[in-house]
Write an enzyme that holds these catalytic residues in place. Structure first.
Site, PDB file in Angstrom:
ATOM      1  N   TRP A 179      21.350  49.251  31.021  1.00 36.52           N
ATOM      2  CA  TRP A 179      20.422  50.361  30.806  1.00 36.52           C
ATOM      3  C   TRP A 179      19.003  49.914  30.495  1.00 36.52           C
ATOM      4  O   TRP A 179      18.077  50.699  30.583  1.00 36.52           O
ATOM      5  CB  TRP A 179      20.911  51.237  29.649  1.00 36.52           C
ATOM      6  CG  TRP A 179      21.303  50.458  28.423  1.00 36.52           C
ATOM      7  CD1 TRP A 179      22.573  50.125  28.046  1.00 36.52           C
ATOM      8  CD2 TRP A 179      20.436  49.890  27.430  1.00 36.52           C
ATOM      9  NE1 TRP A 179      22.562  49.385  26.881  1.00 36.52           N
ATOM     10  CE2 TRP A 179      21.247  49.233  26.483  1.00 36.52           C
ATOM     11  CE3 TRP A 179      19.047  49.869  27.254  1.00 36.52           C
ATOM     12  CZ2 TRP A 179      20.730  48.563  25.373  1.00 36.52           C
ATOM     13  CZ3 TRP A 179      18.528  49.200  26.146  1.00 36.52           C
ATOM     14  CH2 TRP A 179      19.359  48.555  25.220  1.00 36.52           C
ATOM     15  N   ASN A 180      18.800  48.651  30.104  1.00 35.56           N
ATOM     16  CA  ASN A 180      17.499  48.291  29.521  1.00 35.56           C
ATOM     17  C   ASN A 180      16.372  48.225  30.543  1.00 35.56           C
ATOM     18  O   ASN A 180      15.216  48.511  30.220  1.00 35.56           O
ATOM     19  CB  ASN A 180      17.602  46.980  28.733  1.00 35.56           C
ATOM     20  CG  ASN A 180      18.023  45.815  29.600  1.00 35.56           C
ATOM     21  OD1 ASN A 180      18.825  45.958  30.519  1.00 35.56           O
ATOM     22  ND2 ASN A 180      17.496  44.637  29.302  1.00 35.56           N
ATOM     23  N   LYS A 203      27.540  50.223  39.901  1.00 34.91           N
ATOM     24  CA  LYS A 203      27.895  51.002  38.716  1.00 34.91           C
ATOM     25  C   LYS A 203      26.805  50.795  37.664  1.00 34.91           C
ATOM     26  O   LYS A 203      26.846  49.857  36.871  1.00 34.91           O
ATOM     27  CB  LYS A 203      29.247  50.590  38.130  1.00 34.91           C
ATOM     28  CG  LYS A 203      29.762  51.595  37.085  1.00 34.91           C
ATOM     29  CD  LYS A 203      30.703  50.990  36.088  1.00 34.91           C
ATOM     30  CE  LYS A 203      29.991  50.413  34.891  1.00 34.91           C
ATOM     31  NZ  LYS A 203      29.269  51.412  34.055  1.00 34.91           N
ATOM     32  N   PRO A 204      25.815  51.665  37.642  1.00 36.70           N
ATOM     33  CA  PRO A 204      24.801  51.566  36.603  1.00 36.70           C
ATOM     34  C   PRO A 204      25.353  52.075  35.269  1.00 36.70           C
ATOM     35  O   PRO A 204      26.335  52.820  35.224  1.00 36.70           O
ATOM     36  CB  PRO A 204      23.675  52.479  37.106  1.00 36.70           C
ATOM     37  CG  PRO A 204      24.050  52.835  38.528  1.00 36.70           C
ATOM     38  CD  PRO A 204      25.533  52.726  38.603  1.00 36.70           C
ATOM     39  N   ASP A 205      24.693  51.677  34.186  1.00 38.85           N
ATOM     40  CA  ASP A 205      25.064  52.201  32.881  1.00 38.85           C
ATOM     41  C   ASP A 205      24.792  53.700  32.829  1.00 38.85           C
ATOM     42  O   ASP A 205      23.825  54.204  33.423  1.00 38.85           O
ATOM     43  CB  ASP A 205      24.263  51.486  31.796  1.00 38.85           C
ATOM     44  CG  ASP A 205      24.719  51.856  30.404  1.00 38.85           C
ATOM     45  OD1 ASP A 205      25.623  51.184  29.878  1.00 38.85           O
ATOM     46  OD2 ASP A 205      24.168  52.824  29.831  1.00 38.85           O
ATOM     47  N   GLY A 254      24.739  41.890  31.381  1.00 36.78           N
ATOM     48  CA  GLY A 254      25.161  42.553  30.151  1.00 36.78           C
ATOM     49  C   GLY A 254      25.512  41.540  29.080  1.00 36.78           C
ATOM     50  O   GLY A 254      24.983  40.422  29.056  1.00 36.78           O
ATOM     51  N   GLU A 276      24.383  37.412  34.279  1.00 39.46           N
ATOM     52  CA  GLU A 276      23.278  37.183  33.354  1.00 39.46           C
ATOM     53  C   GLU A 276      23.645  37.842  32.046  1.00 39.46           C
ATOM     54  O   GLU A 276      23.802  39.068  31.967  1.00 39.46           O
ATOM     55  CB  GLU A 276      21.954  37.754  33.874  1.00 39.46           C
ATOM     56  CG  GLU A 276      20.792  37.314  32.989  1.00 39.46           C
ATOM     57  CD  GLU A 276      19.545  38.139  33.158  1.00 39.46           C
ATOM     58  OE1 GLU A 276      19.262  38.968  32.260  1.00 39.46           O
ATOM     59  OE2 GLU A 276      18.869  37.978  34.181  1.00 39.46           O
ATOM     60  N   LEU A 277      23.740  37.015  30.992  1.00 38.33           N
ATOM     61  CA  LEU A 277      24.341  37.482  29.746  1.00 38.33           C
ATOM     62  C   LEU A 277      23.332  37.412  28.594  1.00 38.33           C
ATOM     63  O   LEU A 277      22.136  37.554  28.804  1.00 38.33           O
ATOM     64  CB  LEU A 277      25.606  36.667  29.467  1.00 38.33           C
ATOM     65  CG  LEU A 277      26.596  36.617  30.654  1.00 38.33           C
ATOM     66  CD1 LEU A 277      27.781  35.734  30.346  1.00 38.33           C
ATOM     67  CD2 LEU A 277      27.040  38.015  31.049  1.00 38.33           C
ATOM     68  N   CYS A 310      16.476  40.946  28.013  1.00 38.20           N
ATOM     69  CA  CYS A 310      17.329  39.761  27.918  1.00 38.20           C
ATOM     70  C   CYS A 310      16.533  38.487  27.684  1.00 38.20           C
ATOM     71  O   CYS A 310      17.031  37.547  27.064  1.00 38.20           O
ATOM     72  CB  CYS A 310      18.177  39.630  29.184  1.00 38.20           C
ATOM     73  SG  CYS A 310      17.210  39.571  30.709  1.00 38.20           S
ATOM     74  N   GLU A 408      22.233  37.883  18.724  1.00 39.12           N
ATOM     75  CA  GLU A 408      21.183  38.594  19.442  1.00 39.12           C
ATOM     76  C   GLU A 408      20.999  39.983  18.832  1.00 39.12           C
ATOM     77  O   GLU A 408      21.949  40.754  18.715  1.00 39.12           O
ATOM     78  CB  GLU A 408      21.562  38.710  20.916  1.00 39.12           C
ATOM     79  CG  GLU A 408      20.497  39.343  21.781  1.00 39.12           C
ATOM     80  CD  GLU A 408      20.913  39.395  23.251  1.00 39.12           C
ATOM     81  OE1 GLU A 408      20.022  39.361  24.111  1.00 39.12           O
ATOM     82  OE2 GLU A 408      22.133  39.469  23.526  1.00 39.12           O
TER      83      GLU A 408
END
Length: 539
Positions: A179-180, A203-205, A254, A276-277, A310, A408
């Protein structure tokens, strides 16, 4: 009845080309507009969830939810469409991305309005998103032949063995986006997948679904056949898992915890994934840095998108020689920021996205203060500005027993640490499990670049917060260690969606004894040939 894809060629829903405000709720959207967008979700379950704006809690839309059967059907449609798309000439696929470039720029005001309504971020930070998508579309369109065109490779017998390398699309790529950054994350990973000849199921948030659906609409406006880009909706544990079950490659952005689940599912099916985490990103201000320039960069590094980025900096390591001057300037710049949750351009920082994010940020700050950290500025929620607003916050004296030291925060909170020795600063910056992004400030670029190579991060920016690497689409971007695997952008960002296929043609000689030669004699001849090739300097 939840929204479904209409038959091909049928208009979705009549409505305005731009969102209109509902006069009864300041940030609500015109119902015909949201109906047009939500009709793009492939969903027949009859279930829906309500989406509200973090700006003021105004209702935005009811989002239809996809069942497991819907996900399976979306993949089936995408797979059928992909077979024809893979045969479409590469230059035609590239032309579509160039058209998308223009469509995004033409409709950027609409895109910005929707991003701000859904995410609560400042408009100037929302602008990063259509900018990034335009850059991504243009880059891959212009470099398509270089990345995907057939290439000749050296054969084992010079002049007699021809090897051609081809890039074959994997099929249907599943993109699970956060979502960011609702516009750029919904599209940027899928565009190279399309160019490589794949279809996409996205599949978007839920919080950012409308912006992602607008992206799908823009793709269709640019000329993409609809079935090539399917959108499904629903809770991650169910719909995300279904995507992993059907996809030929999964791209996930995410949390590290969820990334591990995705990786395990892909490993079970022996398919690739790119992840990407999380990150706990450091910024190093060296003794010869310009404190004013570093302070300006630190504000952007820590507070862009209210820290919900991120690659944002959460740890600032500052040399003794400039510590006091830097902290004074950084705090002053932070306190001078214009805070607000509106659609205009005047805000330097907007709102957090949800109550969950606000609770996390509040808990981290309260825990740090209770254990002895000092708040240099900020440190409190601002419900007078928006329901989930939290002030930009600078902490000093953060120690390992505090939650925000190693975890984080993903909010507008940054900790400042003094260092005496650069080797110690590098070691402290490399502590922990993450390795996504870092930045180094110094007047000596060569020295800063040498130090940057010691940092265990996938991207490092010198005299810049994060934009230099993020916007350089030709350079790969991604994390080391627990911050992910695989890369977006550059050659890596498109080759992950292809299978390399080598086609070798052998002329004249064969790889077997000739003219009645015995196997032993053949072995001696081959051995002599190997020695000769080495002496001649051949590979």
């Amino acid at each position: 009845m939840s929204a479904q894809h209409p038959p091909s060629g049928e208009p979705v829903v009549d409505g305005p080309s731009d969102p209109e405000l509902d006069p009864t709720a300041s940030y609500a959207l015109e119902p015909r507009y949201t109906a047009r967008l939500t009709a793009r979700v492939f969903a027949t379950s009859g279930e829906s969830v309500e989406l509200r704006s973090p700006l003021d809690g105004a209702p935005l839309a009811h989002l239809p939810q996809s069942s497991d059967a819907d996900v399976a059907e979306a993949f089936a449609r995408a797979r059928r469409a992909q077979q024809a798309w893979a045969r479409t000439p590469l230059d035609e696929r590239a032309a579509l991305l160039l058209r998308l470039h223009d469509v995004v720029l033409d409709r950027q005001d609409e895109i910005l309005d929707l991003i701000v309504r859904e995410s609560g971020k400042a408009r100037k930070h929302a602008f990063d998103e259509p900018l990034h998508i335009a850059l991504t579309a243009r880059y891959y369109a212009r470099t398509a032949a270089g990345h995907l065109g057939p290439r000749r490779r050296r054969g084992v017998v010079p002049g007699l063995t021809r090897v051609d390398l081809h890039r074959v699309p994997k099929g249907v790529v599943g993109v699970i986006s956060p979502w960011n950054y609702p516009f750029t994350m919904a599209l940027c990973d899928g565009l190279p997948a399309l160019l490589a000849g794949n279809a996409v199921v996205a599949k978007p948030d839920a919080q950012s679904m409308l912006t992602a659906l607008l992206g799908a609409e823009l793709l269709e406006q640019a000329g993409l056949p609809r079935d090539l880009w399917q959108v499904v909706a629903g809770p991650g544990p169910r719909v995300g898992a279904a995507i992993v079950e059907h996809a030929d490659h999964v791209c996930f952005t995410g949390s590290t915890a969820t990334g591990r689940i995705v990786a395990r599912g892909c490993a079970e099916r022996l398919i690739g994934c790119s992840l990407e985490l999380g990150g706990k990103n450091p910024m190093l201000v060296l003794r010869d840095a310009d404190p004013e320039r570093a302070a300006e960069g630190a504000v952007r590094a820590a507070f862009s998108n209210a820290g919900q980025l991120c690659v944002s900096a959460e740890r600032l390591f500052v040399a003794d020689q400039v510590y006091d001057r830097f902290v004074d300037r950084f705090v002053a710049r932070t306190e001078a920021m214009t805070l607000g949750a509106t659609l205009d351009w005047d805000n330097d920082m907007g709102s957090l996205v949800s109550q969950r994010q606000l609770d996390t940020v509040t808990a981290h700050v309260e825990d740090a203060v209770a254990k002895g950290a000092r708040v240099l500025t900020g440190g409190r929620a601002r419900p007078d500005l928006a329901p989930y607003f939290f002030e930009p916050t600078v902490l000093e004296g953060v120690t390992p027993e505090m939650t925000c030291f190693g975890q984080e925060t993903f909010g507008p909170v940054v900790s400042v640490y003094r260092f005496h020795d650069e080797a110690d600063a590098v070691a402290r910056a490399n502590e922990g499990d993450y390795g996504l992004n870092a930045s180094v400030y110094s007047r000596d670029g060569r020295r800063a670049r040498a130090l940057a190579r010691q940092l265990r991060c996938g991207t490092v920016n010198v005299n810049e917060a994060f934009a230099a690497t993020f916007a350089s689409i030709d350079a790969p971007m991604g994390g080391m260690r627990q911050s992910g695997m695989g890369r977006r952008q550059g050659a890596d960002g498109i080759h992950r969606y292809t299978e390399p296929q080598s086609v070798a043609t052998q002329r004249v000689v064969r790889f077997a004894p000739m003219l009645g030669m015995s196997e032993e004699a053949h072995a001696r001849v081959m051995t002599a040939n190997l020695r000769l090739m080495k002496k001649l300097g051949r590979t």
